[in-house]
Design a protein around this motif. Structure first.
Motif: not given
Lengths: 491, 369
Positions: A466-478
């Protein structure tokens, strides 16, 4: 087996005559001495000729002897078959009342029959009957479920996959009691006909993804599939890349967790490694244990692991760059020590680093090939003796030995062997680039590697998400470098 | 992969543009501003930034009114085919020259601070090779690359700026409001140069999957860059004061030279800063290179821009090596920022937007197009 395909048109259908059928089987399975043909007679008054065919060593003999042969030859006599309707009812009776096995089916063509024999089923042929009865009797010596060697954990379940597909799917099933968990079966390999199962949870996994996985597996056209690693190379997105794009695991809990995340799991018969697609860099940097430990511990361990990845990739290269181009970066006292250290060394830092790195790669490879205790000895002999000797002989600086050792340890801390080996290869490129252009060279190669990683996709999922899809899916950074408390992770 | 399959999100394009803009301005902005406006540089940044936001929204309007349409097609639709050709060729030339000068400045800085003996030709050439590598991967990769670069570049930069605060003198920021309106207008081209890179929105706008949502991220990007420049300008002035800043070629890099962290493993952070600077420069050079390749493919009528990545390299390289020294490079660059850039960045888009607006209105009154 080769004839099987040649004579397809002639031998496809069953004949009415039992002897002819047996001859056909024998013709196709010529020179296969491990096939057993056993002719029997069924019934008391009227004798119905029958034969069972199986592959010796692949079947459960107890089952065939006790519940098939005994019943057909002995118990059958107790019932009274009606001679007039022999054709219809007698066979029905045998199937319904005599064969005491749980798994039974019928096929119509000899090709199917042969495939079943070769898969370890027992085939029952009856005189004057144009179908083949298949008795599910697979059973061969197999390794029991044991602790996975490559991915050991301190805390967590200890059951790993085995070489048998059914056992593996059962291990996953035990963790997902959901009717939505689908097991799609197929066979890959023209000759090996290896069983492959695609597992996915239907209402979580993206249907497009499942279709894509199925499509790629169906498009495979090879003679044989020996292991899932072979299959992995045939379905991955970019075969030219140094990085693996499909994760493999020996652990049932990892595979189940991936299923819950909406991924697909590909189980290949004869391989204890199942494939997880799509996979990401992030997933490969995680260990199963991260979820079993408390979140703070898991987070710290993950940060440590990313740091290890950094060291494994860049540490020797940084040594080369700093000693040959940028000594002013270091504290003055360290620079003095360093140059005193290196004063006797005849080579430039790049040669020194390459020499030591090649040595340690050799040691590692030797350690893998040798049996356990000797492998460990090689490690000690190599690590201590050669390192010490090299320093005393004035070939390398003592600091270089430390750098190489730390790098080796760091590269062992990366959970996925695939990624670790990619880093090992890249390390050499970094050392060379550092030798020519210093830190600038390192940054250039690092940029190129990052660009390459950004371009990679695994089954339409960006490899770096998810590092490169932060804008679409910020919660995945958890669930990346930080492992958020379990409370906040939606599952 | 062909172009039509490539898609980036509205956020990604904003991030690409942010990084492209930062790369052009970061090195020299404080010095030029100190020369023009003394301690009041931030006012010029704000004025220039507001102008930039206005322009950005004009660009956004053009992209939004023609979603999934190439820049050249938009131009030929409204300004006839020949004019479109001329404008696109001009834009290509402009991008090539800009890129060449930027990479020259980059190479000089690397040579000055990191690799003292390495020939600058090698530094520039190797950088361009990596850029070619990205261009061949296409815009999707660039979009993801931008997302991952934002934290990698800005978190360490922020930390380094914090370290630089130890030499700060608050009075260096004074006196304020000394600059006259005339001086502000005069200084606008300098600020405009720092915002260059934004015009890539035309070329990359084609790939945005949801063009309607483009305005918000773009405005955020502009505001972010304005704030970053104000921050950068203030930090430089805090450390060096107006007089000294005027005489430094690259005040930003000199700023980091002053940082000392005694007792830490790395005593001199300069090399570390230069490493980040490589990334910043790359995120400017590669997008310009990529945009050039897309425009060139359009002109030639090629479907795939990949093949053009490598042929562009020698052109940029020659432009980069055109100037004798760094002072000459800056002199040439000034000509660009004074003439070619305003035409391409301001005049043409404004005309285009006006034409589109007029046609839309007449279309709405008559039949709907």
């Amino acid at each position: 087996m080769a004839q099987n395909s040649n004579d397809k048109t002639n031998n496809n259908r069953m004949n009415k005559n039992l002897e002819t059928n047996i001859e056909t089987f024998k013709e196709i399975l010529k020179d296969c001495k491990d096939i057993v043909y056993r002719k029997i007679e069924i019934g008391k008054d009227i004798k119905l000729n029958a034969a069972i065919i199986y592959l010796d060593g692949m079947i459960d003999r107890n089952l065939v002897n006790e519940y098939v042969l005994t019943h057909l030859m002995l118990t059958c006599r107790m019932t009274e078959p009606n001679p007039k309707n022999r054709k219809g009812q007698f066979v029905e009776q045998i199937k319904k009342n005599v064969l005491a096995v749980s798994d039974m089916k019928e096929v119509e063509t000899i090709d199917d029959g042969i495939l079943n024999i070769l898969s370890g089923e027992t085939v029952l042929l009856l005189d004057d009957y144009e179908k083949i009865i298949i008795i599910g009797s697979r059973g061969w010596p197999m390794r029991s479920v044991s602790e996975p060697i490559t991915e050991s954990v301190i805390r967590g379940p200890r059951d790993g996959f085995t070489e048998t597909l059914r056992v593996n799917t059962a291990l996953i099933r035990r963790r997902i009691r959901d009717s939505q968990l689908k097991v799609h079966a197929m066979q890959v390999g023209r000759r090996s006909r290896t069983d492959v199962a695609i597992l996915y949870i239907e209402d979580i996994a993206d249907s497009g993804l499942v279709e894509e996985v199925k499509k790629r597996l169906e498009e495979i056209d090879v003679e044989a599939v020996i292991d899932s690693g072979f299959l992995e190379q045939l379905i991955e997105d970019n075969w030219i890349s140094i990085f693996p794009q499909i994760q493999n695991t020996e652990r049932a809990d990892v595979a189940s967790a991936a299923l819950y995340e909406g991924k697909t799991v590909i189980v290949v018969d004869n391989s204890p490694f199942v494939l997880i697609a799509p996979s990401t860099f992030n997933a490969m940097m995680q260990s199963a244990e991260d979820y079993h430990e408390r979140w703070m511990i898991a987070t710290v361990v993950r940060i440590l692991r990313y740091f290890a990845a950094f060291l494994s990739l860049l540490f020797p290269a940084l040594y080369v760059a700093i000693t040959s181009f940028h000594p002013q970066m270091l504290p003055t006292s360290l620079v003095i020590t360093l140059s005193a250290n290196r004063s006797g060394v005849p080579f430039p830092a790049i040669i020194e680093a390459l020499l030591m790195e090649v040595t340690i790669e050799l040691l590692r490879e030797a350690g893998v090939r040798l049996p356990g205790p000797i492998g460990a000895t090689i490690g000690i002999v190599g690590g201590l003796v050669i390192g010490q000797a090299a320093v005393e002989a004035g070939l390398v600086a003592p600091l270089m030995v430390i750098v190489v050792a730390v790098t080796a340890i760091a590269s062992f801390s990366i959970p996925s062997y695939n990624i670790a080996i990619a880093f090992r290869m890249l390390r050499f490129i970094f050392i060379v680039s550092a030798g020519f252009l210093g830190l600038y060279g390192i940054m250039l190669i690092l940029t190129a590697v990052l660009v390459h990683l950004c371009s990679l996709k695994s089954f339409n999922t960006p490899f770096l998400s998810p590092f490169v899809t932060v804008a679409e899916n910020t919660s995945a950074l958890k669930d990346t470098i930080v492992r958020a408390p379990t409370k906040f992770m939606k599952r | 992969m062909f172009r039509d399959n490539e898609k980036i999100s509205a956020t990604q394009i904003a991030l690409i543009l942010t990084l492209t803009m930062i790369g052009t301005g970061i090195l020299t902005l404080p010095q030029s501003l100190a020369k023009e406006a003394g301690a009041d540089g931030w006012i010029i940044i704000v004025v220039g930034g507001v102008l930039g936001i206005a322009l950005a929204n004009i660009y956004g309007y053009i992209v939004k009114s023609h979603p999934h349409t190439k820049y050249m097609d938009i131009l030929s639709m409204h300004l006839s085919k020949y004019v479109a050709y001329v404008i696109v060729v001009m834009t290509i030339i402009y991008l090539l020259i800009l890129n060449g000068f930027i990479i020259r400045i980059f190479g000089e800085a690397i040579k000055m601070f990191l690799l003292f003996k390495t020939p600058i030709e090698l530094i520039i050439f190797s950088m361009l090779l990596v850029s070619v590598f990205l261009v061949r991967k296409g815009i999707e990769t660039l979009g993801r690359f931008a997302e991952i670069m934002i934290p990698i570049i800005f978190i360490p930069s922020l930390l380094l700026f914090m370290l630089a605060l130890q030499n700060a003198e608050m009075k260096n920021l004074l006196p304020v409001f000394q600059v006259s309106i005339k001086e502000i207008v005069k200084a606008i081209p300098i600020v405009l140069f720092s915002f260059l890179g934004f015009e890539l929105l035309f070329i990359f706008g084609f790939f945005v999957n949801k063009p309607k949502e483009i305005s918000e991220p773009i405005n955020y990007a502009m505001i972010f860059v304005i704030l970053a420049y104000i921050f950068l300008n203030s930090m430089t002035l805090l450390n060096f004061g107006v007089k000294q800043t005027q005489h430094l070629i690259w005040p930003t890099l000199s700023l980091f030279k002053t940082i000392e962290i005694p007792g830490l493993f790395i005593e001199n952070v300069e090399a570390l800063v230069m490493s980040i600077w490589v990334l910043i420069a790359f995120t400017t050079i590669a997008p310009l290179h990529l945009a050039t390749s897309y425009l060139m493919a359009d002109i030639v009528g090629m479907k795939d821009n990949k093949l053009l990545a490598l042929p562009i390299l020698p052109i940029i390289y020659l432009i980069a090596m055109f100037s004798e020294n760094i002072a000459e490079t800056y002199a040439h660059l000034d000509k660009i920022t004074n003439f070619l850039a305003p035409t391409i960045v301001m005049i043409i888009p404004c005309i285009l937007a006006l034409v589109i607006y007029a046609r839309r209105r007449s279309g709405r009154e008559g039949n709907k197009i």
